[in-house]
Write a protein that holds these residues in place. Structure first.
Motif, PDB file in Angstrom:
ATOM      1  N   ILE A 122       0.646  -6.960  15.491  1.00 25.76           N
ATOM      2  CA  ILE A 122      -0.517  -7.483  14.758  1.00 25.76           C
ATOM      3  C   ILE A 122      -1.718  -6.580  14.998  1.00 25.76           C
ATOM      4  O   ILE A 122      -2.457  -6.257  14.066  1.00 25.76           O
ATOM      5  CB  ILE A 122      -0.804  -8.939  15.177  1.00 25.76           C
ATOM      6  N   VAL A 123      -1.913  -6.135  16.211  1.00 24.63           N
ATOM      7  CA  VAL A 123      -3.019  -5.225  16.521  1.00 24.63           C
ATOM      8  C   VAL A 123      -2.839  -3.903  15.771  1.00 24.63           C
ATOM      9  O   VAL A 123      -3.787  -3.368  15.199  1.00 24.63           O
ATOM     10  CB  VAL A 123      -3.130  -4.992  18.049  1.00 24.63           C
ATOM     11  N   ASP A 124      -1.609  -3.382  15.741  1.00 27.15           N
ATOM     12  CA  ASP A 124      -1.345  -2.133  15.023  1.00 27.15           C
ATOM     13  C   ASP A 124      -1.708  -2.235  13.554  1.00 27.15           C
ATOM     14  O   ASP A 124      -2.183  -1.283  12.953  1.00 27.15           O
ATOM     15  CB  ASP A 124       0.138  -1.752  15.120  1.00 27.15           C
ATOM     16  N   ALA A 125      -1.474  -3.394  12.940  1.00 25.29           N
ATOM     17  CA  ALA A 125      -1.723  -3.568  11.510  1.00 25.29           C
ATOM     18  C   ALA A 125      -3.193  -3.811  11.189  1.00 25.29           C
ATOM     19  O   ALA A 125      -3.584  -3.815  10.026  1.00 25.29           O
ATOM     20  CB  ALA A 125      -0.899  -4.745  10.986  1.00 25.29           C
ATOM     21  N   ASN A 126      -4.004  -3.991  12.219  1.00 29.06           N
ATOM     22  CA  ASN A 126      -5.427  -4.303  12.029  1.00 29.06           C
ATOM     23  C   ASN A 126      -6.290  -3.355  12.848  1.00 29.06           C
ATOM     24  O   ASN A 126      -6.793  -3.719  13.912  1.00 29.06           O
ATOM     25  CB  ASN A 126      -5.682  -5.759  12.431  1.00 29.06           C
ATOM     26  N   PRO A 127      -6.469  -2.124  12.363  1.00 30.14           N
ATOM     27  CA  PRO A 127      -7.212  -1.130  13.146  1.00 30.14           C
ATOM     28  C   PRO A 127      -8.661  -1.514  13.419  1.00 30.14           C
ATOM     29  O   PRO A 127      -9.293  -0.950  14.296  1.00 30.14           O
ATOM     30  CB  PRO A 127      -7.113   0.147  12.311  1.00 30.14           C
ATOM     31  N   GLN A 128      -9.201  -2.487  12.674  1.00 32.74           N
ATOM     32  CA  GLN A 128     -10.565  -2.937  12.936  1.00 32.74           C
ATOM     33  C   GLN A 128     -10.652  -3.730  14.236  1.00 32.74           C
ATOM     34  O   GLN A 128     -11.735  -3.943  14.758  1.00 32.74           O
ATOM     35  CB  GLN A 128     -11.114  -3.766  11.758  1.00 32.74           C
ATOM     36  N   ILE A 129      -9.526  -4.156  14.774  1.00 29.94           N
ATOM     37  CA  ILE A 129      -9.502  -4.870  16.054  1.00 29.94           C
ATOM     38  C   ILE A 129      -9.268  -3.830  17.145  1.00 29.94           C
ATOM     39  O   ILE A 129      -8.156  -3.344  17.323  1.00 29.94           O
ATOM     40  CB  ILE A 129      -8.386  -5.935  16.092  1.00 29.94           C
ATOM     41  N   HIS A 130     -10.328  -3.456  17.821  1.00 27.64           N
ATOM     42  CA  HIS A 130     -10.220  -2.414  18.837  1.00 27.64           C
ATOM     43  C   HIS A 130      -9.669  -2.952  20.145  1.00 27.64           C
ATOM     44  O   HIS A 130      -9.015  -2.234  20.887  1.00 27.64           O
ATOM     45  CB  HIS A 130     -11.574  -1.744  19.075  1.00 27.64           C
ATOM     46  N   PHE A 131      -9.935  -4.198  20.435  1.00 27.34           N
ATOM     47  CA  PHE A 131      -9.441  -4.830  21.646  1.00 27.34           C
ATOM     48  C   PHE A 131      -8.874  -6.193  21.274  1.00 27.34           C
ATOM     49  O   PHE A 131      -9.505  -6.948  20.521  1.00 27.34           O
ATOM     50  CB  PHE A 131     -10.558  -5.002  22.676  1.00 27.34           C
ATOM     51  N   ALA A 132      -7.717  -6.510  21.785  1.00 24.79           N
ATOM     52  CA  ALA A 132      -7.049  -7.771  21.452  1.00 24.79           C
ATOM     53  C   ALA A 132      -7.933  -8.980  21.728  1.00 24.79           C
ATOM     54  O   ALA A 132      -7.899  -9.968  21.003  1.00 24.79           O
ATOM     55  CB  ALA A 132      -5.739  -7.880  22.213  1.00 24.79           C
ATOM     56  N   GLN A 133      -8.765  -8.901  22.745  1.00 24.39           N
ATOM     57  CA  GLN A 133      -9.603 -10.050  23.101  1.00 24.39           C
ATOM     58  C   GLN A 133     -10.661 -10.358  22.048  1.00 24.39           C
ATOM     59  O   GLN A 133     -11.217 -11.441  22.025  1.00 24.39           O
ATOM     60  CB  GLN A 133     -10.261  -9.835  24.453  1.00 24.39           C
ATOM     61  N   HIS A 134     -10.909  -9.426  21.114  1.00 21.16           N
ATOM     62  CA  HIS A 134     -11.889  -9.689  20.056  1.00 21.16           C
ATOM     63  C   HIS A 134     -11.478 -10.872  19.185  1.00 21.16           C
ATOM     64  O   HIS A 134     -12.325 -11.536  18.600  1.00 21.16           O
ATOM     65  CB  HIS A 134     -12.104  -8.458  19.183  1.00 21.16           C
ATOM     66  N   LEU A 135     -10.178 -11.127  19.085  1.00 26.45           N
ATOM     67  CA  LEU A 135      -9.720 -12.270  18.290  1.00 26.45           C
ATOM     68  C   LEU A 135     -10.152 -13.591  18.901  1.00 26.45           C
ATOM     69  O   LEU A 135     -10.168 -14.612  18.233  1.00 26.45           O
ATOM     70  CB  LEU A 135      -8.201 -12.261  18.159  1.00 26.45           C
TER      71      LEU A 135
END
Length: 96
Positions: A66-79
């Motif tokens: 999921i992180v790979d598909a969303n490059p705008q998410i730089h850190f998983a904790q941002h979710l």
């Protein structure tokens, strides 16, 4: 040592410096291509990557897809930020 199924198995190692010393004992970042066969998911309060991976892939260890598909998410904790609620992220299809 990387296993056959590691997502880093094709990543290049860091090169040696001019004196033959390893610059860093790890591997370079792996190439991430575009996500294919995606679903759009609207983030709700309390969503976590492991929970989303369990829901969509039946395997909470696949959160990194999921992180790979969303490059705008730089850190998983941002979710986990409340400001992300209502945002749409992509959930890619698991490669067979």
């Amino acid at each position: 040592m990387l296993t056959k199924k590691s997502r880093y198995r094709n990543a290049k190692k860091f090169s040696e410096d001019t004196q033959g010393n390893s610059i860093f004992p790890g591997v370079r970042a792996r190439r991430i291509g575009p996500a294919t066969g995606v679903i759009e998911h609207e983030i709700a309060a309390g969503d976590r990557l492991d929970i989303l991976a369990r829901h969509y892939y039946n395997d909470d260890r696949l959160w990194w897809r999921i992180v790979d598909a969303n490059p705008q998410i730089h850190f998983a904790q941002h979710l986990l930020d409340d400001s992300m609620a209502g945002s749409v992220i992509l959930i890619p299809k698991v490669k067979e």
